[in-house]
Design a protein around this motif. Structure first.
Motif, PDB file in Angstrom:
ATOM      1  N   GLU A  80      22.722 -13.556  50.251  1.00 18.68           N
ATOM      2  CA  GLU A  80      23.053 -12.360  49.465  1.00 18.68           C
ATOM      3  C   GLU A  80      24.335 -12.581  48.668  1.00 18.68           C
ATOM      4  O   GLU A  80      24.441 -12.179  47.502  1.00 18.68           O
ATOM      5  CB  GLU A  80      23.198 -11.152  50.394  1.00 18.68           C
ATOM      6  CG  GLU A  80      23.421  -9.837  49.668  1.00 18.68           C
ATOM      7  CD  GLU A  80      23.523  -8.657  50.613  1.00 18.68           C
ATOM      8  OE1 GLU A  80      24.004  -7.594  50.175  1.00 18.68           O
ATOM      9  OE2 GLU A  80      23.135  -8.800  51.793  1.00 18.68           O
ATOM     10  N   PHE A  81      25.318 -13.238  49.315  1.00 17.92           N
ATOM     11  CA  PHE A  81      26.567 -13.520  48.604  1.00 17.92           C
ATOM     12  C   PHE A  81      26.318 -14.408  47.388  1.00 17.92           C
ATOM     13  O   PHE A  81      26.858 -14.164  46.304  1.00 17.92           O
ATOM     14  CB  PHE A  81      27.574 -14.207  49.532  1.00 17.92           C
ATOM     15  CG  PHE A  81      28.766 -14.761  48.793  1.00 17.92           C
ATOM     16  CD1 PHE A  81      29.823 -13.934  48.462  1.00 17.92           C
ATOM     17  CD2 PHE A  81      28.812 -16.091  48.399  1.00 17.92           C
ATOM     18  CE1 PHE A  81      30.913 -14.425  47.755  1.00 17.92           C
ATOM     19  CE2 PHE A  81      29.897 -16.593  47.691  1.00 17.92           C
ATOM     20  CZ  PHE A  81      30.948 -15.755  47.364  1.00 17.92           C
ATOM     21  N   VAL A  82      25.523 -15.446  47.561  1.00 18.74           N
ATOM     22  CA  VAL A  82      25.249 -16.380  46.464  1.00 18.74           C
ATOM     23  C   VAL A  82      24.599 -15.645  45.294  1.00 18.74           C
ATOM     24  O   VAL A  82      24.938 -15.873  44.122  1.00 18.74           O
ATOM     25  CB  VAL A  82      24.346 -17.533  46.961  1.00 18.74           C
ATOM     26  CG1 VAL A  82      23.832 -18.362  45.789  1.00 18.74           C
ATOM     27  CG2 VAL A  82      25.113 -18.415  47.929  1.00 18.74           C
ATOM     28  N   GLN A  83      23.674 -14.746  45.595  1.00 19.53           N
ATOM     29  CA  GLN A  83      23.008 -13.978  44.542  1.00 19.53           C
ATOM     30  C   GLN A  83      24.000 -13.073  43.811  1.00 19.53           C
ATOM     31  O   GLN A  83      23.970 -12.949  42.581  1.00 19.53           O
ATOM     32  CB  GLN A  83      21.871 -13.163  45.134  1.00 19.53           C
ATOM     33  CG  GLN A  83      20.715 -14.013  45.649  1.00 19.53           C
ATOM     34  CD  GLN A  83      19.722 -13.228  46.488  1.00 19.53           C
ATOM     35  OE1 GLN A  83      19.878 -12.001  46.662  1.00 19.53           O
ATOM     36  NE2 GLN A  83      18.713 -13.897  47.020  1.00 19.53           N
ATOM     37  N   THR A  84      24.893 -12.459  44.561  1.00 18.50           N
ATOM     38  CA  THR A  84      25.895 -11.581  43.949  1.00 18.50           C
ATOM     39  C   THR A  84      26.885 -12.378  43.105  1.00 18.50           C
ATOM     40  O   THR A  84      27.219 -11.991  41.977  1.00 18.50           O
ATOM     41  CB  THR A  84      26.665 -10.801  45.038  1.00 18.50           C
ATOM     42  OG1 THR A  84      25.747 -10.030  45.806  1.00 18.50           O
ATOM     43  CG2 THR A  84      27.726  -9.898  44.428  1.00 18.50           C
ATOM     44  N   ALA A  85      27.346 -13.506  43.657  1.00 17.59           N
ATOM     45  CA  ALA A  85      28.345 -14.318  42.958  1.00 17.59           C
ATOM     46  C   ALA A  85      27.807 -14.881  41.658  1.00 17.59           C
ATOM     47  O   ALA A  85      28.578 -15.098  40.703  1.00 17.59           O
ATOM     48  CB  ALA A  85      28.801 -15.458  43.867  1.00 17.59           C
ATOM     49  N   ALA A  86      26.491 -15.097  41.600  1.00 19.86           N
ATOM     50  CA  ALA A  86      25.888 -15.647  40.380  1.00 19.86           C
ATOM     51  C   ALA A  86      26.010 -14.693  39.199  1.00 19.86           C
ATOM     52  O   ALA A  86      25.947 -15.113  38.036  1.00 19.86           O
ATOM     53  CB  ALA A  86      24.418 -15.972  40.631  1.00 19.86           C
ATOM     54  N   THR A  87      26.230 -13.427  39.483  1.00 21.86           N
ATOM     55  CA  THR A  87      26.367 -12.423  38.412  1.00 21.86           C
ATOM     56  C   THR A  87      27.820 -12.186  38.016  1.00 21.86           C
ATOM     57  O   THR A  87      28.083 -11.413  37.100  1.00 21.86           O
ATOM     58  CB  THR A  87      25.757 -11.086  38.863  1.00 21.86           C
ATOM     59  OG1 THR A  87      26.540 -10.553  39.954  1.00 21.86           O
ATOM     60  CG2 THR A  87      24.311 -11.272  39.318  1.00 21.86           C
ATOM     61  N   ARG A  88      28.731 -12.841  38.701  1.00 13.86           N
ATOM     62  CA  ARG A  88      30.156 -12.629  38.444  1.00 13.86           C
ATOM     63  C   ARG A  88      30.733 -13.761  37.604  1.00 13.86           C
ATOM     64  O   ARG A  88      30.113 -14.830  37.463  1.00 13.86           O
ATOM     65  CB  ARG A  88      30.919 -12.531  39.775  1.00 13.86           C
ATOM     66  CG  ARG A  88      30.370 -11.494  40.750  1.00 13.86           C
ATOM     67  CD  ARG A  88      30.457 -10.069  40.190  1.00 13.86           C
ATOM     68  NE  ARG A  88      31.823  -9.640  40.040  1.00 13.86           N
ATOM     69  CZ  ARG A  88      32.531  -9.036  41.006  1.00 13.86           C
ATOM     70  NH1 ARG A  88      31.957  -8.763  42.183  1.00 13.86           N
ATOM     71  NH2 ARG A  88      33.762  -8.671  40.786  1.00 13.86           N
ATOM     72  N   PRO A  89      31.926 -13.594  37.049  1.00 10.20           N
ATOM     73  CA  PRO A  89      32.540 -14.658  36.249  1.00 10.20           C
ATOM     74  C   PRO A  89      32.792 -15.909  37.097  1.00 10.20           C
ATOM     75  O   PRO A  89      32.897 -15.836  38.332  1.00 10.20           O
ATOM     76  CB  PRO A  89      33.874 -14.031  35.807  1.00 10.20           C
ATOM     77  CG  PRO A  89      33.702 -12.572  35.987  1.00 10.20           C
ATOM     78  CD  PRO A  89      32.745 -12.376  37.101  1.00 10.20           C
ATOM     79  N   PRO A  90      32.913 -17.094  36.465  1.00 10.68           N
ATOM     80  CA  PRO A  90      33.165 -18.343  37.206  1.00 10.68           C
ATOM     81  C   PRO A  90      34.392 -18.279  38.108  1.00 10.68           C
ATOM     82  O   PRO A  90      34.433 -18.908  39.170  1.00 10.68           O
ATOM     83  CB  PRO A  90      33.349 -19.381  36.096  1.00 10.68           C
ATOM     84  CG  PRO A  90      32.583 -18.824  34.936  1.00 10.68           C
ATOM     85  CD  PRO A  90      32.740 -17.335  35.021  1.00 10.68           C
ATOM     86  N   SER A  91      35.406 -17.520  37.700  1.00 13.04           N
ATOM     87  CA  SER A  91      36.637 -17.430  38.490  1.00 13.04           C
ATOM     88  C   SER A  91      36.380 -16.818  39.866  1.00 13.04           C
ATOM     89  O   SER A  91      37.109 -17.090  40.821  1.00 13.04           O
ATOM     90  CB  SER A  91      37.684 -16.591  37.748  1.00 13.04           C
ATOM     91  OG  SER A  91      37.180 -15.280  37.483  1.00 13.04           O
ATOM     92  N   TYR A  92      35.337 -15.991  39.965  1.00 14.76           N
ATOM     93  CA  TYR A  92      34.996 -15.347  41.232  1.00 14.76           C
ATOM     94  C   TYR A  92      34.590 -16.407  42.264  1.00 14.76           C
ATOM     95  O   TYR A  92      35.088 -16.433  43.392  1.00 14.76           O
ATOM     96  CB  TYR A  92      33.866 -14.348  41.005  1.00 14.76           C
ATOM     97  CG  TYR A  92      33.533 -13.480  42.203  1.00 14.76           C
ATOM     98  CD1 TYR A  92      34.220 -12.291  42.428  1.00 14.76           C
ATOM     99  CD2 TYR A  92      32.523 -13.839  43.088  1.00 14.76           C
ATOM    100  CE1 TYR A  92      33.909 -11.475  43.512  1.00 14.76           C
ATOM    101  CE2 TYR A  92      32.200 -13.029  44.172  1.00 14.76           C
ATOM    102  CZ  TYR A  92      32.896 -11.852  44.381  1.00 14.76           C
ATOM    103  OH  TYR A  92      32.590 -11.054  45.454  1.00 14.76           O
ATOM    104  N   LEU A  93      33.681 -17.285  41.868  1.00 17.95           N
ATOM    105  CA  LEU A  93      33.225 -18.341  42.773  1.00 17.95           C
ATOM    106  C   LEU A  93      34.322 -19.359  43.039  1.00 17.95           C
ATOM    107  O   LEU A  93      34.403 -19.924  44.126  1.00 17.95           O
ATOM    108  CB  LEU A  93      31.999 -19.040  42.191  1.00 17.95           C
ATOM    109  CG  LEU A  93      30.643 -18.660  42.795  1.00 17.95           C
ATOM    110  CD1 LEU A  93      29.527 -19.448  42.160  1.00 17.95           C
ATOM    111  CD2 LEU A  93      30.636 -18.862  44.307  1.00 17.95           C
ATOM    112  N   GLU A  94      35.174 -19.595  42.061  1.00 18.97           N
ATOM    113  CA  GLU A  94      36.257 -20.557  42.274  1.00 18.97           C
ATOM    114  C   GLU A  94      37.196 -20.069  43.374  1.00 18.97           C
ATOM    115  O   GLU A  94      37.615 -20.844  44.241  1.00 18.97           O
ATOM    116  CB  GLU A  94      37.036 -20.790  40.982  1.00 18.97           C
ATOM    117  CG  GLU A  94      38.116 -21.846  41.124  1.00 18.97           C
ATOM    118  CD  GLU A  94      38.804 -22.164  39.811  1.00 18.97           C
ATOM    119  OE1 GLU A  94      39.972 -22.596  39.849  1.00 18.97           O
ATOM    120  OE2 GLU A  94      38.183 -21.974  38.754  1.00 18.97           O
TER     121      GLU A  94
END
Length: 635
Positions: free
Chosen positions: A548-562
């Motif tokens: 679920e986190f991966v799916q959510t993070a995919a919709t956020r800016p790159p800085s979010y995952l970084e």
């Protein structure tokens, strides 16, 4: 008579009597430190003097008392490791393998461990000049260090991986042997890691001139022919950032070879026979191509002229390090080092990818081995050391602590060995697409996670020895010092966490799909095992949260995952390790301890990236707050 006069008369009479007594009774031959200066009230009685004469006083002269702490005994590390043996019984039940590992374990415990200690107390020394002033740059190493090289060849510590006598399980066999060897190796596992990595690169690029002979020497079992390889990548401007930090240039020669000019800031195992290194090809105008596109991979032999001078190399100094003191690490000036280009021009970074896979797996093996060794020694010590009226092993709190260390060590071992299994499948041609994706994702994950685990577990292990864990000549502090490099060498935790993100992006998410698919398959085998139900449920829930986190993070800016990269890597490691522990506890030869370890693993936060997400740790507002906290100015 006044009171003062009476006291004086009494003391004079006492002194006279004392002199008469000493004249009639000569002093005993037993030494008494204070008899000649003692006041009457502190002089020894007849009974104490008789004890002295009989030699019964425990702290007289150089005696140090009757009690001495017993040291922990290193026993055969193969025989003592229940998980290693059960893992091999499950996956590689070959008599030849068990016999070899048993014999090698005996040799490690009875012979090799002493060599490792000699390497520690006799570190390498750099001799710049000979007695007549000639520059020689000799790195003098201990006799034990040289014996480690011969041993490594004889035992096939690199060669096993290339002989492939056991097919896809050959890497597991090789790494099992290194796992036994590493804590006693005097850090010789470091040159072996780079040697293995160099052989892998040469093999992947094609075993032909000018490296055909080098490849044979890197993988031989003949000590007189065996070579080790260096890995000279790091320069002053950048550690892991080789693309922008590499200044070394390669000047083309008329015969098709090159001469290298540059400064290498960290060159581990500098006494190697050859090296692989990165440099920028210089065109006739003197220009070079910047960035990673300008880097090519070169092969160079370390050799000397007839007068003993190193060809094209000056050793500037040896590094003074926190740990890994057994191994020479140097700063090198390359001043016309003869070399051959191995990669296509500008394909240097891509060409060393295989080397990084191998060296990171070796790093992880050393981490798991350090944990296992400190647990093994602490376990033995607990059967010998008495405190507060009973052995340490009879103190429940102490055993709880050792059990927590054991669970971490088991998890690390299974995680590392699964990556070795994937490597073996890839090299033998048996790998599926899923295996290939898993290997790419899990290599940085296993390296970063076990490196951190090792420091924590070894530190806890030293504490289990009390003050003796802090004393250098026990050899215990060296385990901790050497463990600290495991989270730094071949990429720090943050660098590797970002590598995980790159891996996900370059595969368009395929590596994560492989991860989720395989983890679910590991859990499915335990669905009918009631004793493991709580562990299965915990890992399954964590896996669903991670998806679920991966799916959510995919919709956020790159800085979010970084910002989430480090916690994401930890979550990948903990969930996958939990699944591996459950899977191992399911096989028919599993023990009750295997089940208990799987249950204990889920006591921790298996998915910290979701926990931190809920607390808003990856929102855009956190970065400036983090910076303000770190750089708050005093008023």
């Amino acid at each position: 008579m006044t009171t003062l006069s009476a006291l004086l008369s009494s003391r004079q009479a006492s002194g006279c009597c004392s002199r008469l007594w000493r004249a009639r009774h000569p002093p005993s031959l037993v030494h008494s430190r204070s008899a000649s200066v003692a006041e009457p009230s502190t002089r020894k009685g007849d009974e104490e003097q008789l004890w002295e004469a009989a030699g019964n006083l425990p702290f007289s002269r150089a005696k140090t008392g009757a009690f001495f702490q017993e040291r922990a005994i290193l026993k055969n590390p193969f025989q003592e490791d229940a998980l290693l043996r059960s893992y091999l019984r499950r996956h590689l039940p070959e008599e030849a393998v068990f016999s070899d590992l048993h014999e090698f374990g005996e040799r490690v415990a009875k012979e090799v461990d002493k060599w490792g200690r000699e390497c520690e107390v006799t570190p390498p020394r750099l001799v710049h000049f000979d007695p007549w002033g000639r520059r020689v740059d000799h790195i003098e190493t201990s006799h034990a260090w040289k014996r480690m090289k011969d041993l490594s060849a004889q035992e096939g510590l690199v060669g096993i991986g290339y002989e492939r006598l056991f097919g896809e399980w050959s890497r597991v066999y090789q790494m099992s042997k290194l796992y036994i060897f590493a804590p006693s190796s005097g850090l010789y596992t470091c040159p072996l890691a780079m040697t293995d990595g160099a052989a892998k690169v040469i093999q992947s690029l094609g075993v032909s001139w000018p490296v055909e002979e080098a490849y044979r020497r890197l993988t031989t079992r003949q000590p007189e022919r065996f070579w080790t390889s260096g890995q000279w990548m790091t320069e002053r401007q950048g550690g892991s950032d080789v693309a922008s930090g590499t200044e070394t240039i390669a000047v083309p020669q008329a015969d098709g070879s090159y001469k290298l000019h540059g400064f290498k800031w960290f060159t581990s195992a500098t006494d190697a026979d050859m090296t692989l290194t990165l440099a920028r090809v210089q065109v006739k105008t003197g220009a070079t191509t910047p960035g990673s596109k300008g880097l090519s991979l070169f092969y160079a032999e370390v050799s000397r002229d007839e007068d003993g001078t190193l060809r094209g190399i000056e050793v500037q100094r040896l590094k003074d390090k926190l740990g890994t003191r057994q191994m020479p690490t140097a700063e090198l000036l390359l001043d016309g080092l003869p070399a051959h280009r191995l990669s296509e021009e500008g394909r240097g970074v891509a060409s060393i990818a295989n080397m990084l896979t191998i060296t990171r797996i070796h790093n992880s093996i050393s981490a798991a081995a350090a944990m296992r060794r400190v647990v093994q020694l602490a376990r033995d010590y607990a059967t010998r050391r008495t405190a507060f009226g009973k052995l340490l092993k009879d103190h429940p709190l102490h055993m709880q602590t050792l059990a927590r260390m054991e669970v971490e060590a088991r998890g690390a071992f299974l995680l590392v060995m699964d990556v070795c299994r994937l490597l073996g499948r890839e090299e033998s041609g048996a790998a599926t697409e899923l295996d290939t994706h898993l290997l790419r994702l899990l290599t940085p994950v296993v390296k970063l996670y076990t490196g951190k685990q090792a420091v924590a577990v070894v530190s806890e292990g030293l504490e289990s020895f009390g003050g003796q864990g802090y004393i250098e000549d026990t050899g215990l502090p060296g385990i901790l010092r050497d463990a600290q490099v495991l989270s730094i060498w071949e990429g720090t935790t943050n660098v590797l966490s970002l590598d995980v993100l790159r891996c996900v992006a370059r595969s368009a998410g395929s590596v994560l799909h492989a991860y989720f698919t395989h983890t679910k398959s590991l859990l499915s085998g335990a669905s009918s095992v009631s004793s493991l139900a709580p562990a299965v449920k915990a890992v399954d829930v964590a896996l669903a949260e991670l998806e679920e986190f991966v799916q959510t993070a995919a919709t956020r800016p790159p800085s979010y995952l970084e910002l989430a990269a480090r916690d994401l890597a930890y979550s990948l490691a903990r969930i996958y390790t939990g699944a591996l522990l459950i899977d191992h506890a399911c096989w028919e030869g599993a023990s009750p301890a295997d089940t208990y370890a799987a249950l204990r693993w889920y006591e921790q936060d298996l998915c910290p990236v979701v926990t931190k997400q809920r607390n808003g740790h990856y929102e855009s507002s956190t970065s400036p707050l983090d910076a303000a906290l770190v750089y708050e100015r005093a008023v």
